[in-house]
Motif scaffolding. Structure first.
Motif: not given
Length: 105
Positions: A26-50
């Protein structure tokens, strides 16, 4: 025909787990993170930047997603890479996105 209405109900443990997953989603930030992780692995720094969010906030959200078994991590050297746990996560997210887009048309 079912013998009892209780035959169609989910057990309490399943209900609690499903409810927890929906709360996490139910949290928009968590949904955004999950969406970004859909097809690739990403580190914390890259997620924070995006997402233009502090790394500590991303780490906190990843901890919640990991506790709900929606995200997994693996270490590569000193870096942690995050991805969706499995295809079920992708499927849930995809279905909800498609449903919400249908509602807007």
């Amino acid at each position: 025909m079912l013998n009892n209405d209780k035959d169609v109900l989910l057990d309490d443990e399943t209900l609690a787990t499903v409810s927890k997953i929906f709360k996490v989603l139910s949290d928009p930030t968590r949904l955004s993170i999950l969406y970004l992780l859909e097809s690739k692995e990403i580190n914390v720094g890259t997620l924070a930047s995006i997402l233009s969010i502090e790394q500590s906030a991303i780490s906190h959200q990843l901890k919640i997603l990991k506790a709900a078994r929606l995200v997994k991590s693996r270490r590569v050297g000193k870096m942690m890479l995050y991805s969706q746990t499995d295809d079920h996560v992708h499927s849930i997210l995809k279905q909800v996105i498609l449903h919400s887009q249908e509602e807007n048309q």
